[in-house]
Write a protein that holds these residues in place. Structure first.
Motif, PDB file in Angstrom:
ATOM      1  N   LYS A 153      -7.625  -8.588  -9.270  1.00  0.00           N
ATOM      2  CA  LYS A 153      -6.173  -8.463  -9.128  1.00  0.00           C
ATOM      3  C   LYS A 153      -5.758  -7.436  -8.080  1.00  0.00           C
ATOM      4  N   SER A 154      -6.703  -6.651  -7.614  1.00  0.00           N
ATOM      5  CA  SER A 154      -6.431  -5.661  -6.562  1.00  0.00           C
ATOM      6  C   SER A 154      -7.424  -5.911  -5.432  1.00  0.00           C
ATOM      7  N   ALA A 155      -7.111  -6.902  -4.615  1.00  0.00           N
ATOM      8  CA  ALA A 155      -8.060  -7.336  -3.593  1.00  0.00           C
ATOM      9  C   ALA A 155      -7.986  -6.462  -2.350  1.00  0.00           C
ATOM     10  N   GLY A 156      -9.100  -6.454  -1.610  1.00  0.00           N
ATOM     11  CA  GLY A 156      -9.114  -5.874  -0.277  1.00  0.00           C
ATOM     12  C   GLY A 156      -9.543  -4.431  -0.203  1.00  0.00           C
ATOM     13  N   PHE A 157      -9.284  -3.865   0.951  1.00  0.00           N
ATOM     14  CA  PHE A 157      -9.671  -2.508   1.311  1.00  0.00           C
ATOM     15  C   PHE A 157      -8.426  -1.638   1.376  1.00  0.00           C
ATOM     16  N   THR A 158      -8.617  -0.334   1.355  1.00  0.00           N
ATOM     17  CA  THR A 158      -7.486   0.577   1.493  1.00  0.00           C
ATOM     18  C   THR A 158      -7.989   1.942   1.926  1.00  0.00           C
ATOM     19  N   LEU A 159      -7.050   2.803   2.303  1.00  0.00           N
ATOM     20  CA  LEU A 159      -7.376   4.160   2.729  1.00  0.00           C
ATOM     21  C   LEU A 159      -7.063   5.125   1.591  1.00  0.00           C
ATOM     22  N   TYR A 160      -8.067   5.919   1.218  1.00  0.00           N
ATOM     23  CA  TYR A 160      -7.896   6.960   0.207  1.00  0.00           C
ATOM     24  C   TYR A 160      -7.838   8.317   0.904  1.00  0.00           C
ATOM     25  N   THR A 219      -2.731  -1.713  15.795  1.00  0.00           N
ATOM     26  CA  THR A 219      -2.970  -2.440  14.549  1.00  0.00           C
ATOM     27  C   THR A 219      -1.646  -2.677  13.836  1.00  0.00           C
ATOM     28  N   LEU A 220      -0.803  -1.655  13.797  1.00  0.00           N
ATOM     29  CA  LEU A 220       0.515  -1.799  13.178  1.00  0.00           C
ATOM     30  C   LEU A 220       1.409  -2.721  14.000  1.00  0.00           C
ATOM     31  N   VAL A 221       1.402  -2.558  15.311  1.00  0.00           N
ATOM     32  CA  VAL A 221       2.268  -3.384  16.159  1.00  0.00           C
ATOM     33  C   VAL A 221       1.901  -4.860  16.012  1.00  0.00           C
ATOM     34  N   GLU A 222       0.601  -5.176  16.041  1.00  0.00           N
ATOM     35  CA  GLU A 222       0.188  -6.566  15.874  1.00  0.00           C
ATOM     36  C   GLU A 222       0.591  -7.088  14.501  1.00  0.00           C
ATOM     37  N   ARG A 260       0.816  -1.213   0.000  1.00  0.00           N
ATOM     38  CA  ARG A 260       0.000   0.000   0.000  1.00  0.00           C
ATOM     39  C   ARG A 260       0.852   1.267   0.000  1.00  0.00           C
ATOM     40  N   GLY A 261       2.154   1.126  -0.182  1.00  0.00           N
ATOM     41  CA  GLY A 261       3.016   2.298  -0.155  1.00  0.00           C
ATOM     42  C   GLY A 261       3.224   2.967  -1.495  1.00  0.00           C
ATOM     43  N   GLU A 267       0.635   0.812   6.148  1.00  0.00           N
ATOM     44  CA  GLU A 267      -0.726   0.333   5.879  1.00  0.00           C
ATOM     45  C   GLU A 267      -0.717  -1.131   5.466  1.00  0.00           C
ATOM     46  N   THR A 268       0.305  -1.549   4.736  1.00  0.00           N
ATOM     47  CA  THR A 268       0.414  -2.950   4.320  1.00  0.00           C
ATOM     48  C   THR A 268       0.478  -3.859   5.539  1.00  0.00           C
TER      49      THR A 268
END
Length: 461
Positions: free
Chosen positions: A248-255, A116-119, A68-69, A225-226
């Motif tokens: 080919k672009s699965a999942g959710f992301t932040l816009y 969330t990031l630490v986990e 996600r970078g 985010e990844t």
């Protein structure tokens, strides 16, 4: 910029927005470990520790999580590149050096939900057999650094970090490292040099970080985010993740939605949503104005005109339309905006942030700024637009990293869609005469008076 979560249905039967990473952003003290655990936090870690490391890699690979970078490289595939027979230790490095102009997704995420990031970092480290992980954060965002440090301390106290995590026999330490604030350190190899205490400059590859990264050891470098997306995949499975987004672009992301819009902020949605849909949900452009152009993934991605408002915002569709999804930083500009002025400001940024290692980037961005300033002032000469594109051509693809490619991309996209504005600057028409700058300000006169700025040109009165 506000932190915006929306749970409304998108228009005409399309999928709803998907709060996963942002699901707890409106909780009081969401950043505390007790509140994170109350929502099921660290449950995915327990699940991962009951699996073999290779099973975790296969799960992430099969889910189709892509970086996600900016580059969109498959995360699980990157993890699988770590050699099994290398005698050196393996490291995980999380890139929290968000600095692309217009991008504001990682910092709100880390501020609201650092656990969330630490986990995610613990799970990823376990998968690649890393015993040490680094969270590399921009030095300017001191509040984020402190929040991450506190989250790491809480994770140690709860037994999620340190020796024998949750009785699994797995050991891991995490270090929060503050960078010194250089855009180039968002490039993974420059980040590694910075982390080692050297000047942040991109490395020649190969070898790639998976083979010889931090301290010449196998290293996985992933965006914040990844890594933050990993716990949800482990908790809910690959089929759940693939039910969102595209094939080919699965999942959710932040816009990140910013610029001349009614409600700027972060909107979490499945990959493949369009800017048109996001604007419908967020309240559209500012009152009385129309979209002129936008960036699909930050200033380094070739801009789109309003004609591309319905292009699905996933990796393949955006590439097919001639740009890059990048960091999903949707900077939206209305009809009052000078494209020449906008591109000049971006190019000044790239010139300033060039590390200077590569001659085409170091010298080329300087010359691009000089030419764009002439065109902005209406002092360009016939043929200067073609000369601008020629210099651009000599910069792109000729440097160690993609900073030069980003500078090239923003100019190429601008000239492709709005060449007439650049040509006007070569006919004696300054950009501020063609499109008066005071019309494009996002502040009203009252706000500017309070700040001591001159609303006509956006400088100190």
């Amino acid at each position: 910029m506000t932190e915006t979560r929306v749970s409304l249905e998108m228009s005409k039967g399309s999928a709803p927005l998907t709060p996963v990473l942002s699901a707890n952003w409106d909780d009081p003290r969401a950043w505390k470990i007790l509140n994170y655990e109350r929502r099921g936090g660290y449950g995915a870690l327990r699940t991962a520790l009951s699996m073999a490391p290779d099973e975790v890699i296969s799960l992430v690979k099969d889910a189709g999580l892509r970086g996600r970078g900016g580059a969109g490289f498959p995360a699980g595939l990157k993890w699988s590149f770590i050699p099994k027979d290398n005698p050196n230790p393996t490291y995980l490095v999380v890139n929290c050096d968000e600095s692309e102009p217009g991008t504001c997704k990682d910092m709100p995420l880390l501020m609201a939900s650092p656990h969330t990031l630490v986990e995610g970092a613990i799970i990823a480290s376990y998968a690649v057999h890393a015993k040490m992980a680094f969270l590399y954060v921009r030095g300017e965002v001191l509040h984020i650094i402190r929040r991450l440090q506190q989250a790491v301390r809480e994770a140690y106290s709860a037994g999620y970090l340190g020796a024998n995590i949750l009785g699994s026999g797995y050991d891991l330490d995490i270090i929060v490292h503050a960078g010194a604030g250089a855009y180039i350190c968002g490039e993974e190899t420059a980040l590694l040099d910075s982390l080692e205490g050297r000047r942040g400059q991109p490395r020649l590859r190969p070898p790639f970080p998976a083979v010889a990264g931090l301290y010449a050891s196998p290293t996985v470098v992933n965006n914040a985010e990844t890594i933050s997306s990993v716990p949800a995949i482990v908790a809910h499975g690959k089929d759940w993740f693939q039910s969102m987004g595209t094939e080919k672009s699965a999942g959710f992301t932040l816009y990140s939605l910013s610029g001349h819009v009614a409600n700027p902020g972060q909107y979490e949605a499945p990959l493949g949503i369009t800017l048109h849909q996001l604007l419908d949900i967020s309240g559209g452009m500012r009152a009385g104005h129309q979209l002129k152009f936008f960036t699909p993934g930050g200033s380094s991605t070739p801009m789109f005109s309003a004609a591309e408002i319905d292009v699905p915002l996933d990796y393949e569709s955006v590439a097919g339309a001639g740009s890059i999804l990048g960091t999903k930083a949707l900077q939206c500009f209305d009809e009052t905006t000078s494209v020449v002025r906008t591109v000049l400001r971006w190019m000044e940024f790239y010139k300033h942030e060039s590390c200077g290692k590569c001659t085409p980037c170091r010298e080329g961005t300087w010359w691009m700024v000089q030419m764009l300033r002439k065109i902005e002032q209406g002092e360009g000469e016939p043929g200067d637009v073609d000369k601008l594109l020629d210099i651009n051509h000599r910069i792109g693809g000729r440097s160690f990293c993609t900073l030069a490619d980003g500078a090239v991309g923003c100019v190429n996209g601008a000239v492709k869609n709005f060449r007439d504005e650049f040509e006007a600057g070569c006919r004696g028409i300054p950009a501020w005469q063609l499109l008066p700058y005071e019309r494009s300000t996002v502040f009203n006169d009252e706000d500017l008076a309070d700040s001591g700025l001159d609303s006509r040109v956006g400088v100190k009165a």
